[in-house]
Design a protein around this motif. Structure first.
Motif, mmCIF file in Angstrom:
data_model
loop_
_atom_site.group_PDB
_atom_site.id
_atom_site.type_symbol
_atom_site.label_atom_id
_atom_site.label_comp_id
_atom_site.label_asym_id
_atom_site.label_seq_id
_atom_site.Cartn_x
_atom_site.Cartn_y
_atom_site.Cartn_z
ATOM 1 N N UNK A 1 -0.444 19.241 10.286
ATOM 2 C CA UNK A 1 0.361 18.284 9.539
ATOM 3 C C UNK A 1 -0.500 17.707 8.422
ATOM 4 N N UNK A 2 0.146 17.314 7.340
ATOM 5 C CA UNK A 2 -0.550 16.636 6.245
ATOM 6 C C UNK A 2 -0.219 15.155 6.323
ATOM 7 N N UNK A 3 -1.241 14.322 6.290
ATOM 8 C CA UNK A 3 -1.048 12.881 6.305
ATOM 9 C C UNK A 3 -1.683 12.289 5.047
ATOM 10 N N UNK A 4 -1.067 11.246 4.519
ATOM 11 C CA UNK A 4 -1.614 10.646 3.312
ATOM 12 C C UNK A 4 -0.719 9.548 2.780
ATOM 13 N N UNK A 5 -0.838 9.288 1.475
ATOM 14 C CA UNK A 5 -0.046 8.222 0.855
ATOM 15 C C UNK A 5 0.055 8.484 -0.635
ATOM 16 N N UNK A 6 0.953 7.752 -1.298
ATOM 17 C CA UNK A 6 1.130 7.853 -2.733
ATOM 18 C C UNK A 6 0.970 6.486 -3.379
ATOM 19 N N UNK A 7 0.397 6.497 -4.561
ATOM 20 C CA UNK A 7 0.191 5.271 -5.333
ATOM 21 C C UNK A 7 0.721 5.504 -6.738
ATOM 22 N N UNK A 8 1.590 4.611 -7.207
ATOM 23 C CA UNK A 8 2.091 4.692 -8.577
ATOM 24 C C UNK A 8 1.243 3.806 -9.472
ATOM 25 N N UNK A 9 0.777 4.383 -10.571
ATOM 26 C CA UNK A 9 -0.106 3.665 -11.485
ATOM 27 C C UNK A 9 0.477 3.678 -12.895
ATOM 28 N N UNK A 10 0.484 2.559 -13.581
ATOM 29 C CA UNK A 10 0.943 2.537 -14.978
ATOM 30 C C UNK A 10 -0.076 3.198 -15.894
ATOM 31 N N UNK A 11 0.276 3.352 -17.163
ATOM 32 C CA UNK A 11 -0.652 3.947 -18.127
ATOM 33 C C UNK A 11 -1.876 3.068 -18.322
ATOM 34 N N UNK A 12 -3.006 3.718 -18.592
ATOM 35 C CA UNK A 12 -4.272 3.054 -18.873
ATOM 36 C C UNK A 12 -4.616 1.980 -17.830
ATOM 37 N N UNK A 13 -4.441 2.365 -16.581
ATOM 38 C CA UNK A 13 -4.724 1.449 -15.474
ATOM 39 C C UNK A 13 -5.899 1.972 -14.659
ATOM 40 N N UNK B 1 -2.460 8.050 -21.014
ATOM 41 C CA UNK B 1 -1.413 7.378 -21.791
ATOM 42 C C UNK B 1 -0.061 7.353 -21.109
ATOM 43 N N UNK B 2 0.016 7.904 -19.921
ATOM 44 C CA UNK B 2 1.284 7.908 -19.187
ATOM 45 C C UNK B 2 1.070 7.376 -17.782
ATOM 46 N N UNK B 3 2.127 6.858 -17.197
ATOM 47 C CA UNK B 3 2.062 6.425 -15.804
ATOM 48 C C UNK B 3 1.928 7.648 -14.912
ATOM 49 N N UNK B 4 1.381 7.456 -13.729
ATOM 50 C CA UNK B 4 1.125 8.573 -12.812
ATOM 51 C C UNK B 4 1.433 8.188 -11.375
ATOM 52 N N UNK B 5 1.778 9.203 -10.587
ATOM 53 C CA UNK B 5 1.845 9.048 -9.141
ATOM 54 C C UNK B 5 0.699 9.850 -8.539
ATOM 55 N N UNK B 6 -0.187 9.161 -7.858
ATOM 56 C CA UNK B 6 -1.350 9.792 -7.244
ATOM 57 C C UNK B 6 -1.069 10.000 -5.762
ATOM 58 N N UNK B 7 -1.237 11.227 -5.323
ATOM 59 C CA UNK B 7 -1.058 11.524 -3.893
ATOM 60 C C UNK B 7 -2.416 11.828 -3.272
#
Length: 649
Positions: free
Chosen positions: A607-619, A544-550
């Motif tokens: 080193x840590x390598x990766x990315x982030x994705x912002x997702x809205x609620x119920x996506x 029910x909330x937006x999220x940032x996925x790493x």
């Protein structure tokens, strides 16, 4: 038999002699009857356990006369000869060193207990195989020194257990040649400083545990009881029966497939002592416990074998070291299930002429005990390239080859942080190709380095200080992090599906429970595609909330260049490309591994390598990442199907 009499002896001297003769005869007979009734003495048929004859000394692991099989094995192959000579050379070094002293480090005396076990096991082995008295004398000196300690630190009972086990081996193996005075001192130490503290409830919580403490402590106490059985038969039988019952608990943790919940290093600890226990029981008493018939336990050799990558390094999740090591217990398993291919990795470690054999391994002589008669040249590589184990801490392990050192290898970790020695590493993976470990795990940090600084290391609650340790949280593992939050300690993930088709080796896991209240779906699949590259695919649905996925991957490689959704890694002259196929528009980045707390260990060269994705609620979103070794670009597919379809390939 007749009663003595002097009636027919007119000569008083003759009468007295006859009387003394018959008194002597009668006394010997009464002693024999007493021995048979009470079960005391050293004869093979006067000692019994539950009606079964108990061998005289030596009765633990290696019976009288079995040395000859070891000698023949040593003569049969240069690799066996090398191992034997390594043990002898180490024993010669022991002779030049000072005996062990009681120096406690923090809450542990464990390093001294382990050194006692190492020295006595090696020296007693050397004496029994070579017959050279100097090794027996030195083992005696070590045992007398330890017998003189004020105690063996029962507040940390592993210390007592390993000390008792080492003393028991020395006492039993050298019994016939030790001076009576030394036997008495060593026996008394085993009884008073080893066995009796285990009867104190302050020190015996391990009896109800299912982790490695149970296995190690029960093994130590059983060895002590077997060693001094003739002097304390009732107590010894009580201890052995207690161990036979208690040690069933950790056996359940191997079900259903043999995956050991505590990881590689603790398999080497707990499982090795479980095997020491079973082997001793079988030798001395016969198989009275039914333990080897536990299906999960007999399968665990497959787990350990597949946990080693082509580089020789292990999948070091949880509190594990990285180095793969020669495992004596594997020789017992290979003999028990009659599958020499289980020794493929051990054979390589033994047979490589350049390799230095691990004389820091206190159980190293057991390789020759359990491997005696094994022809190393006849061992063939395993046929299975994918191994999956469910249970408390499930894993999936896959590779493209057992014989190619450049093969691709992947390990996927499911399970829970709540297991003993667990980390927040659910969904994490390691990956090798071209002999390089590209995706890595930090593994453990020294306990003393944390405990000495007041870190509450063993509190596993959700808000425990344990999860503030840099190496232990999901932030530094090759998994997902949601809104900079920790994984749920009580979350659990199984391996949901897997496949063994050579063109698409894969495993999937549902890690949703680790992100409760944040995500309604989090599923991960890892695959080796066309034997050429690795695919890591995540399918995510927010709540029910937006999220940032790493999405993160820890690597020891240098990040040579980043181009939006591609990164180029270099290590040891080899190259790997990280390519994010989904979602579109992702930009890769790096994070430093500099430890944030004064108690954290340094992490140079990583080193840590990766990315982030912002997702809205119920996506819904799919993350699709390719790990492509140099030269495999032409095999890369544009995109893969949904995880639900992987099993249909």
């Amino acid at each position: 038999m007749y009663l003595f009499t002097t009636e027919n002896n007119s000569n008083p001297l003759q009468a007295t002699a006859a009387w003394l003769y018959h008194l002597h005869y009668f006394t010997r007979l009464m002693l024999l009857i007493l021995t048979l009734v009470t079960g005391t003495g050293n004869g093979a048929f006067t000692q019994t356990f539950e009606g079964k004859p108990l061998a005289s000394h030596p009765r633990i692991l290696l019976l009288k006369g079995e040395e000859e099989t070891i000698r023949k094995t040593i003569a049969s192959d240069p690799a066996w000869e090398k191992l034997h000579q390594t043990l002898i050379a180490q024993c010669d070094r022991f002779i030049k060193e000072e005996p062990i002293q009681r120096i406690q480090i923090g809450r542990r005396l464990l390093d001294k207990s382990r050194e006692l076990l190492r020295r006595v096991f090696y020296l007693a082995y050397a004496y029994r195989v070579s017959g050279e008295e100097k090794y027996m004398k030195r083992a005696e000196k070590e045992m007398l020194a330890v017998a003189g300690f004020s105690d063996w630190n029962p507040s940390h009972f592993l210390d007592v257990a390993e000390m008792t086990l080492g003393m028991a081996i020395g006492y039993d193996w050298l019994y016939q040649d030790l001076p009576q005075s030394s036997r008495e001192i060593i026996k008394e130490a085993i009884l008073k400083k080893g066995i009796e503290p285990s009867l104190d409830t302050r020190y015996s919580s391990w009896l109800k545990a299912s982790h490695n403490w149970n296995q190690v402590c029960n093994a130590g106490m059983a060895y002590g009881a077997l060693a001094i059985y003739e002097d304390e038969p009732q107590l010894a039988e009580r201890i052995i029966k207690r161990s036979l019952e208690s040690i069933q608990r950790p056996l359940q943790d191997y079900l259903p497939d043999g995956a050991y919940p505590e990881g590689y290093s603790y398999w080497a600890y707990g499982t090795s002592f479980q095997v020491l226990f079973i082997s001793a029981i079988e030798k001395a008493l016969g198989n009275t416990s039914g333990m080897p018939e536990n299906a999960g336990f007999l399968k665990t050799a497959g787990y350990l074998q597949h946990m080693t990558g082509p580089s020789g390094e292990c999948f070091n999740y949880s509190d594990s070291g990285l180095e793969g090591k020669l495992q004596p217990a594997m020789f017992w398993f290979a003999q028990k299930v009659k599958d020499p291919s289980l020794l493929w990795v051990e054979r390589q470690r033994l047979a490589t002429q350049e390799a230095t054999l691990p004389t820091d391994n206190r159980l190293l002589p057991a390789v020759l005990l359990w491997g005696a008669g094994t022809q190393l040249k006849d061992i063939r590589p395993p046929k299975q390239q994918v191994w999956v184990g469910q249970g408390k801490n499930p894993v999936a392990l896959m590779r493209t080859s057992w014989t190619d050192p450049a093969a691709i290898y992947v390990g996927l970790k499911a399970g829970s942080p709540a297991v003993n020695h667990g980390h927040m590493d659910v969904g994490s993976f390691v990956m090798e190709a071209q002999g390089v470990r590209w995706a890595m795990d930090f593994g453990m940090q020294s306990y003393e380095s944390l405990e000495s600084k007041g870190v509450r290391l063993w509190d596993g609650g959700q808000h425990s200080q344990r999860w503030q340790i840099f190496r232990y949280s999901n932030f530094t593992h090759n998994t997902l992090t949601v809104n900079d939050s920790l994984q749920r300690v009580n979350g659990y993930a199984a391996i949901t599906t897997h496949g063994t088709q050579p063109s698409f080796l894969f495993a999937t896991t549902d890690i949703t429970a680790l992100y409760a209240d944040q995500l309604t779906k989090a599923q991960r699949g890892v695959a080796i595609v066309e034997q050429q590259y690795v695919l890591v695919q995540d399918e995510i649905e927010t709540a029910n909330d937006s999220c940032t996925i790493r999405w993160t991957m820890l690597t020891p490689a240098a990040v040579q260049k980043i181009e939006a959704n591609k990164a180029y890694l270099v290590k040891d002259g080899k190259k790997l490309t990280i390519h994010v196929q989904k979602p579109a528009g992702v930009r890769l980045k790096t994070w430093r591994t500099y430890p944030p707390n004064s108690y954290d260990a340094p992490n140079p060269g990583t080193v840590i390598i990766g990315f982030e994705v912002k997702m809205p609620q119920k996506a819904k979103e799919t993350l699709e990442v390719l790990l492509i070794p140099e030269g495999a670009d032409t095999y890369v597919r544009k995109s893969e199907n949904s995880l639900i379809n992987w099993a249909r390939k």
